[in-house]
Scaffold this motif. Structure first.
Motif, PDB file in Angstrom:
ATOM      1  N   TYR A  17       0.827  -1.215   0.000  1.00 34.37           N
ATOM      2  CA  TYR A  17       0.000   0.000   0.000  1.00 34.37           C
ATOM      3  C   TYR A  17       0.856   1.258   0.000  1.00 34.37           C
ATOM      4  N   GLY A  26     -11.092  -0.218   2.706  1.00 33.20           N
ATOM      5  CA  GLY A  26     -10.652  -0.933   1.506  1.00 33.20           C
ATOM      6  C   GLY A  26      -9.338  -1.657   1.733  1.00 33.20           C
ATOM      7  N   HIS A  27      -8.354  -0.942   2.284  1.00 34.29           N
ATOM      8  CA  HIS A  27      -7.053  -1.578   2.524  1.00 34.29           C
ATOM      9  C   HIS A  27      -7.190  -2.710   3.543  1.00 34.29           C
ATOM     10  N   ASP A  55       4.458   0.576  -0.325  1.00 31.53           N
ATOM     11  CA  ASP A  55       4.973   1.060  -1.601  1.00 31.53           C
ATOM     12  C   ASP A  55       5.415   2.499  -1.348  1.00 31.53           C
ATOM     13  N   TRP A 231       5.721   1.227 -10.940  1.00 36.12           N
ATOM     14  CA  TRP A 231       5.163  -0.134 -11.043  1.00 36.12           C
ATOM     15  C   TRP A 231       6.216  -1.216 -11.265  1.00 36.12           C
ATOM     16  N   ALA A 234       7.432  -1.504  -7.773  1.00 41.79           N
ATOM     17  CA  ALA A 234       6.462  -2.031  -6.804  1.00 41.79           C
ATOM     18  C   ALA A 234       6.144  -3.510  -7.032  1.00 41.79           C
ATOM     19  N   ASN A 237       8.183  -6.346  -5.553  1.00 44.29           N
ATOM     20  CA  ASN A 237       8.257  -6.611  -4.107  1.00 44.29           C
ATOM     21  C   ASN A 237       7.964  -8.068  -3.824  1.00 44.29           C
ATOM     22  N   MET A 261      -5.915  -8.456  -4.750  1.00 47.27           N
ATOM     23  CA  MET A 261      -5.850  -6.995  -4.940  1.00 47.27           C
ATOM     24  C   MET A 261      -7.242  -6.482  -5.255  1.00 47.27           C
ATOM     25  N   GLY A 262      -7.392  -5.156  -5.260  1.00 49.41           N
ATOM     26  CA  GLY A 262      -8.654  -4.565  -5.697  1.00 49.41           C
ATOM     27  C   GLY A 262      -8.637  -4.418  -7.217  1.00 49.41           C
ATOM     28  N   ASP A 264      -8.898  -1.876  -8.955  1.00 50.88           N
ATOM     29  CA  ASP A 264      -8.178  -0.692  -9.430  1.00 50.88           C
ATOM     30  C   ASP A 264      -6.796  -1.013  -9.971  1.00 50.88           C
ATOM     31  N   HIS A 269      -1.343  -6.002 -12.525  1.00 57.14           N
ATOM     32  CA  HIS A 269      -1.003  -7.376 -12.144  1.00 57.14           C
ATOM     33  C   HIS A 269      -1.306  -8.383 -13.252  1.00 57.14           C
TER      34      HIS A 269
HETATM   35  O1  ME8 Z   1      -2.401   0.807  -5.533  1.00 61.33           O
HETATM   36  N1  ME8 Z   1     -12.495  -0.986  -1.944  1.00 61.33           N
HETATM   37  O2  ME8 Z   1      -1.669   1.077  -3.373  1.00 61.33           O
HETATM   38  P1  ME8 Z   1      -2.983   1.659  -2.660  1.00 61.33           P
HETATM   39  C1  ME8 Z   1     -11.771  -2.109  -1.971  1.00 61.33           C
HETATM   40  N2  ME8 Z   1       0.804   0.823  -4.135  1.00 61.33           N
HETATM   41  N3  ME8 Z   1     -10.430  -2.145  -1.882  1.00 61.33           N
HETATM   42  C2  ME8 Z   1      -9.788  -0.989  -1.771  1.00 61.33           C
HETATM   43  C3  ME8 Z   1     -10.478   0.254  -1.751  1.00 61.33           C
HETATM   44  C4  ME8 Z   1     -11.910   0.228  -1.828  1.00 61.33           C
HETATM   45  N4  ME8 Z   1     -12.667   1.293  -1.780  1.00 61.33           N
HETATM   46  N5  ME8 Z   1      -9.554   1.227  -1.628  1.00 61.33           N
HETATM   47  C5  ME8 Z   1      -8.343   0.626  -1.567  1.00 61.33           C
HETATM   48  C6  ME8 Z   1      -1.532   0.805  -4.692  1.00 61.33           C
HETATM   49  N6  ME8 Z   1      -8.466  -0.719  -1.646  1.00 61.33           N
HETATM   50  C7  ME8 Z   1      -0.139   0.355  -5.064  1.00 61.33           C
HETATM   51  C8  ME8 Z   1      -0.119  -1.153  -5.168  1.00 61.33           C
HETATM   52  S1  ME8 Z   1       1.106  -3.476  -5.589  1.00 61.33           S
HETATM   53  C9  ME8 Z   1       2.477  -3.984  -6.336  1.00 61.33           C
HETATM   54  C10 ME8 Z   1       1.189  -1.741  -5.600  1.00 61.33           C
HETATM   55  C11 ME8 Z   1      -7.371  -1.715  -1.555  1.00 61.33           C
HETATM   56  O3  ME8 Z   1      -2.527   2.099  -1.301  1.00 61.33           O
HETATM   57  C12 ME8 Z   1      -7.350  -2.657  -2.739  1.00 61.33           C
HETATM   58  O4  ME8 Z   1      -6.630  -3.807  -2.388  1.00 61.33           O
HETATM   59  O5  ME8 Z   1      -3.683   2.633  -3.515  1.00 61.33           O
HETATM   60  C13 ME8 Z   1      -6.530  -1.874  -3.724  1.00 61.33           C
HETATM   61  O6  ME8 Z   1      -6.023  -2.673  -4.762  1.00 61.33           O
HETATM   62  C14 ME8 Z   1      -5.442  -1.342  -2.820  1.00 61.33           C
HETATM   63  O7  ME8 Z   1      -6.148  -1.017  -1.604  1.00 61.33           O
HETATM   64  C15 ME8 Z   1      -4.753  -0.103  -3.399  1.00 61.33           C
HETATM   65  O8  ME8 Z   1      -3.872   0.381  -2.440  1.00 61.33           O
END
Ligand code: ME8
Length: 507
Positions: A17, A26-27, A55, A231, A234, A237, A261-262, A264, A269
């Motif tokens: 994250y 979400g996280h 991240d 990316w 990241a 990792n 993962m989500g 988004d 991936h």
């Molecule tokens: O994208 N509903 O980090 P990030 C569900 N660092 N899941 C959610 C959400 C929501 N409203 N909001 C966040 C990144 N998530 C990169 C990733 S990986 C190599 C690099 C969750 O902090 C969900 O798992 O923005 C989403 O994919 C992740 O938080 C994004 O976290």
């Protein structure tokens, strides 16, 4: 006899994250779901490696630190402490926490970039297009409308010389890989979206930024004027966390069995990640799963709507078990989820208080009435067989990553047990037929023990309370116990307080 087959090793990951702010629902959802799978497979006996982390490179972090007038590393350290605290309070049992600012990670990413460059997969070109700081991602005309990225963040126009990765070279290979490995991308809807995206043609990917623009990043080893765009940094990792391909850990755990993962970030991936791995000749993860998006009180979560759900607030009030249970029960795994205070209260009161809590309390109260210090003798009936078949059904759901179905089945187990109490009326048997009473009690106590084990990956604290009321401790764990056994024979029941308190709604 049940067939609870399990993998010898099980490597599971969450996204790493960004650490530019507070974590929200979400996280926590992704991290709790991964934790449940990790705990389930540990229970069965797999050698589990559960990875999460942060991240820490890129423009967003750099600017967040500047906004707070803090040194970037210090700013990050305090946020990582905060992250680890949230995960601890949520009982997240990760085996390793990776930070992309870790020395070993940086070294590994540089080695990988060098390898790709020497292979000819990275070349120098010129970039003109949009950059989205929110996504830390480049976008083309077709993705951007009214100066906004597909998610709705503001984008900026960038024009600079940069390095590119030849995604296009691997396009046909990737399509074939996805076709030959139907489980690689899930759920199905997600896969279909990417197959058509790839078929439309992949553009080469910009993988660097000028160092003077984004100094907070890993330098490209073959051109120190550029830092690696996040990316490429990241995604690796998941690889560097094991110590690189020569390490013992790598031999033990690679490839990832399940990457969660989500939606988004599933594009990164599903497309970049497998191609990057192919470029350096490393085998691919077995399965990637993109879960749905959380909304809160009917809207997108946003500070301006005042509807952002922060796990800390719920953990403090209700404990981590209740929060964990609610979020995984409420969101259909793979679909969108709606958080609401009303459904939180209803869910807790009906599932946890009325079904599971009351069941335990009724049964241990009755068992204690018999005051048998030597406990009850083993007994098995057709209902016990029904419980055994449910263990298998739950297992099959876990194996297919049907988390919602697994949890529903666990809840069904508690409904069936309540019905068994109702049908057998042990309070009457206590007066009329002690032999039958003892038999019914054994079936109930043993089944509640099984229920506690099934709940243990979700209710990471409460299951131990159930165990202690049943006169058991952690030595009674393990997959061999996930069956109708004689474990409860002779156990002294120790009734304690209520497992869950009903939540009263104040206007
Ligand atoms: O994208 N509903 O980090 P990030 C569900 N660092 N899941 C959610 C959400 C929501 N409203 N909001 C966040 C990144 N998530 C990169 C990733 S990986 C190599 C690099 C969750 O902090 C969900 O798992 O923005 C989403 O994919 C992740 O938080 C994004 O976290």
């Amino acid at each position: 006899m049940n067939n609870l087959d399990f993998p010898k090793k099980y490597y599971i990951t969450t996204p790493i994250y960004y650490v530019s702010g507070k974590f929200h629902l979400g996280h926590s959802y992704t991290t709790v779901v991964a934790d449940i799978f990790a705990r389930y497979y540990r229970l069965l006996g797999s050698d589990v490696f559960y990875l999460t982390g942060t991240d820490e490179h890129g423009l967003k972090v750099q600017q967040a630190a500047e906004d707070e007038k803090k040194d970037t590393k210090e700013f990050l350290d305090s946020l990582v402490d905060y992250t680890k605290k949230v995960w601890k309070d949520l009982d997240i049992s990760y085996d390793y926490f990776i930070r992309t600012t870790d020395k070993e990670h940086k070294k590994t990413v540089q080695e990988i970039a060098q390898k790709m460059f020497e292979k000819g997969d990275i070349y120098k070109g010129s970039y003109k297009g949009y950059y989205c700081k929110g996504c830390e991602s480049f976008f083309t005309d077709k993705d951007v409308s009214e100066n906004k990225c597909p998610i709705g963040h503001e984008v900026t126009i960038e024009h600079e010389d940069a390095y590119f990765f030849k995604l296009s070279k691997y396009q046909d290979w990737l399509l074939k890989y996805i076709e030959d490995n139907p489980k690689f991308l899930s759920p199905e809807s997600n896969k279909n979206e990417f197959v058509s995206f790839i078929k439309n043609g992949l553009e080469d990917l910009c993988i660097s930024r000028h160092k003077e623009k984004v100094p907070w990043g890993i330098e490209l080893p073959f051109d120190k004027e550029h830092t690696i765009y996040v990316w490429l940094d990241a995604l690796f990792n998941y690889y560097s966390a094991l110590g690189g391909s020569d390490s013992e850990k790598f031999k033990q755990y690679w490839p990832p069995d399940f990457q969660l993962m989500g939606r988004d970030i599933s594009r990164f991936h599903a497309i970049y990640w497998p191609i990057f791995l192919k470029s350096i000749d490393v085998s691919l993860p077995k399965q990637e799963f993109a879960h749905g998006w959380w909304m809160s009180e009917g809207k997108k979560m946003s500070k301006s709507f005042g509807n952002v759900v922060y796990p800390e607030e719920y953990i403090e009030k209700f404990g981590s078990d209740i929060y964990r249970y609610y979020i995984v029960k409420e969101m259909p795994f793979g679909d969108e989820g709606q958080f609401s205070k009303k459904s939180f209260v209803e869910r807790v009161n009906s599932d946890l208080v009325s079904s599971i809590g009351n069941l335990l309390s009724r049964v241990v109260t009755l068992a204690e009435k018999r005051n048998k210090e030597n406990g009850f003798n083993f007994f098995k009936d057709s209902f016990a067989e029904e419980i055994e078949s449910k263990i298998q059904i739950i297992h099959n759901h876990y194996k297919e990553y049907e988390l919602s179905k697994a949890i529903n089945e666990i809840l069904q187990m508690s409904y069936a047990l309540n019905k068994y109490v109702q049908d057998n009326k042990p309070w009457d048997l206590l007066k009329e037929d002690l032999e039958k009473f003892d038999q019914v009690m054994y079936v109930l106590l043993e089944s509640i023990r099984i229920l506690a084990l099934e709940l243990s990956p979700i209710l990471t604290r409460k299951w131990t309370e159930i165990f202690s009321q049943l006169g058991l401790d952690e030595s009674n764990l393990g997959h061999k116990r996930l069956a109708f056994t004689n474990t409860m024979e002779g156990k002294t029941i120790k009734k304690q307080g209520h497992l869950f308190e009903k939540i009263e709604i104040k206007e």
